[in-house]
Scaffold this motif. Structure first.
Motif, short mmCIF file in Angstrom:
data_model
loop_
_atom_site.label_atom_id
_atom_site.label_comp_id
_atom_site.label_asym_id
_atom_site.label_seq_id
_atom_site.Cartn_x
_atom_site.Cartn_y
_atom_site.Cartn_z
N GLY A 14 -1.30 -4.63 -6.27
CA GLY A 14 -1.07 -6.07 -6.34
C GLY A 14 -0.03 -6.40 -7.40
O GLY A 14 0.66 -5.50 -7.91
N ALA A 15 0.06 -7.68 -7.72
CA ALA A 15 1.06 -8.15 -8.68
C ALA A 15 0.94 -7.39 -10.00
O ALA A 15 -0.15 -7.14 -10.50
N GLY A 16 2.09 -7.01 -10.54
CA GLY A 16 2.12 -6.35 -11.84
C GLY A 16 2.22 -4.84 -11.75
O GLY A 16 2.69 -4.19 -12.67
N ARG A 17 1.78 -4.28 -10.62
CA ARG A 17 1.81 -2.82 -10.49
C ARG A 17 3.22 -2.32 -10.18
O ARG A 17 4.01 -3.01 -9.54
N CYS A 62 5.20 10.30 -0.18
CA CYS A 62 4.44 9.16 0.27
C CYS A 62 5.32 7.94 0.43
O CYS A 62 6.35 7.80 -0.21
N SER A 63 4.89 7.06 1.32
CA SER A 63 5.66 5.86 1.61
C SER A 63 4.89 4.64 1.13
O SER A 63 3.72 4.72 0.80
N ALA A 64 5.59 3.53 1.12
CA ALA A 64 4.96 2.28 0.73
C ALA A 64 5.18 1.25 1.82
O ALA A 64 6.22 1.27 2.48
N CYS A 70 0.83 -1.20 0.00
CA CYS A 70 0.00 0.00 0.00
C CYS A 70 0.86 1.25 0.00
O CYS A 70 1.95 1.28 0.58
N LEU A 71 0.37 2.24 -0.69
CA LEU A 71 1.02 3.56 -0.73
C LEU A 71 0.26 4.45 0.22
O LEU A 71 -0.96 4.50 0.17
N PHE A 72 0.97 5.16 1.08
CA PHE A 72 0.25 6.02 2.01
C PHE A 72 0.99 7.31 2.29
O PHE A 72 2.17 7.45 1.98
#
Lengths: 226, 226
Positions: free
Chosen positions: A76-79, A91-93, A59-61
């Motif tokens: 999810g997968a692929g992003r 922003c962090s992940a 998640c990016l927040f």
DNA sequence: CGCATTTTTGATTCTTATCAAGACGAGTGG
DNA sequence: CCACTCGTCTTGATAAGAATCAAAAATGCG
């Protein structure tokens, strides 16, 4: 690889596990496995600090000074994410499950990066109308459909019901949807009672009546939910 | 140029004036003047349907089936919009004042288009935390600072107070901030009473105490507002 | 098994929405 | 020039939705 480095401990919601990914320094290694709860810091100002999710969930927040958190997107997968796609200074992940990341070469994947950027913006716009103009039930319904699409399991089920792992906790969902965790929990149970979804474990969700959920998410003329 | 064409009249908030801009068909003309309230439709699936705002103010918005509207961004001079930057099939643009648009050549301005896309995403992320996690007062304060920066007039004022034209109505502001127009009005008057801002006409706003407004926007430890 | 975390559920409060008048201003036509 | 109208804005009273506070139940982990 500095797993376990303390960083940003000022906030209660920020996990203490933290991985600093520096694609430049990593030499030949292209793949990384990240454990749940790990905050991923992509070092380097350059666009090269960009990764693809091979498997898992991130998640990016973004956070306000007082700790209020807003999850901007769930990937999810692929992003892709990182400097080529998002402003990582703002922003962090964080990994929400065991996640495999692959460092990508932004120059040879120019097209992919641009598509990722466009997808990010498009999802962000959808998210804006959700946050600004949808009710709690509509928000949760929208989120379930989105996650169902991104994280659907191969279903051997009888009907076309999709089942997926909810990598987000109730609190994560709340921070994504601009709600509180209690409201999210109440919505999920209301949906369960209405037969829209099913779950035995709180993190394995089955969408039982996708059409109805889709109507709800779109803001149908309100029909009472028990 | 089909100014006045009826389109999307199903919704009460959508203005009936509508300009269909088709850069391909326009021949040599690069500049267009658009009147307030005009919805701008950029035709053509291709990335070429992209413009730069020379002067004026445009808002990007999206609507739900039942008419609920979310303004995604408010753009001033210098900003780009159109197919190269946003998904125009999903969101519309409307001029909020007399606005001059310039058709741009996306191929020769590759860098500018990419920067515009990044800016759009960055602003969208800031907007998400505003919509999801800020209180009404914080939202309005944030909006005023943003608009003050984008639309500041040359001030011959004594202090460093910035004055700007609020091209948005209270209803527009509400649709941007995920509030109702009454709440926006109440916040503005609360700020006025507290001496943070000044206005005689409801659309000419002066930011009197920018520092205080900035604290408020960032979600300072709450101090009562009258 | 026992502890810690997450989730559920209930009671209550609070913020903001909704509903309802007025006030103000700009433009129109007599 | 002045009523008149229309749209926007302000302001108040009330309602509703979601937050907050609080505690129990469920789940997972060592």
């Amino acid at each position: 690889m500095l797993n376990g480095t303390l960083l940003g401990a000022s906030s209660p919601v920020l996990p203490i596990d933290c991985l600093i990914l520096n694609p430049q320094a990593s030499g030949g290694t292209r793949l990384r496995l990240v454990t749940p709860g790990t905050t991923i810091i992509l070092q380097g100002i350059r666009r090269e600090a960009t990764v693809r999710i091979v498997e898992g969930c991130v998640c990016l927040f973004q956070q306000l000074a007082d700790g209020r958190r807003q999850i901007l997107d769930v990937l999810g997968a692929g992003r892709l994410f990182g400097n080529a796609v998002t402003d990582t200074t703002r922003c962090s992940a964080a990994a929400l499950t065991f996640t495999q990341l692959e460092t990508i070469d932004v120059d040879s994947e120019r097209k992919g990066v641009e598509d990722a950027l466009r997808l990010m913006l498009h999802r962000s716009h959808e998210h804006a109308i959700l946050l600004g103009r949808k009710t709690a039930a509509e928000k949760v319904a929208t989120a379930l459909l989105d996650l169902g699409q991104q994280f659907a399991r191969r279903s051997s089920d009888t009907r076309n019901a999709t089942t997926f792992t909810l990598y987000l906790t109730r609190a994560d969902l709340a921070d994504w949807l601009g709600l509180t965790l209690e409201t999210v929990s109440r919505c999920l149970h209301s949906f369960k009672r209405s037969g829209l979804i099913t779950f035995k474990h709180p993190e394995i969700i089955t969408i039982a009546d996708e059409d109805a959920l889709r109507l709800l998410a779109a803001g149908q003329p309100k029909r009472a939910l028990s």
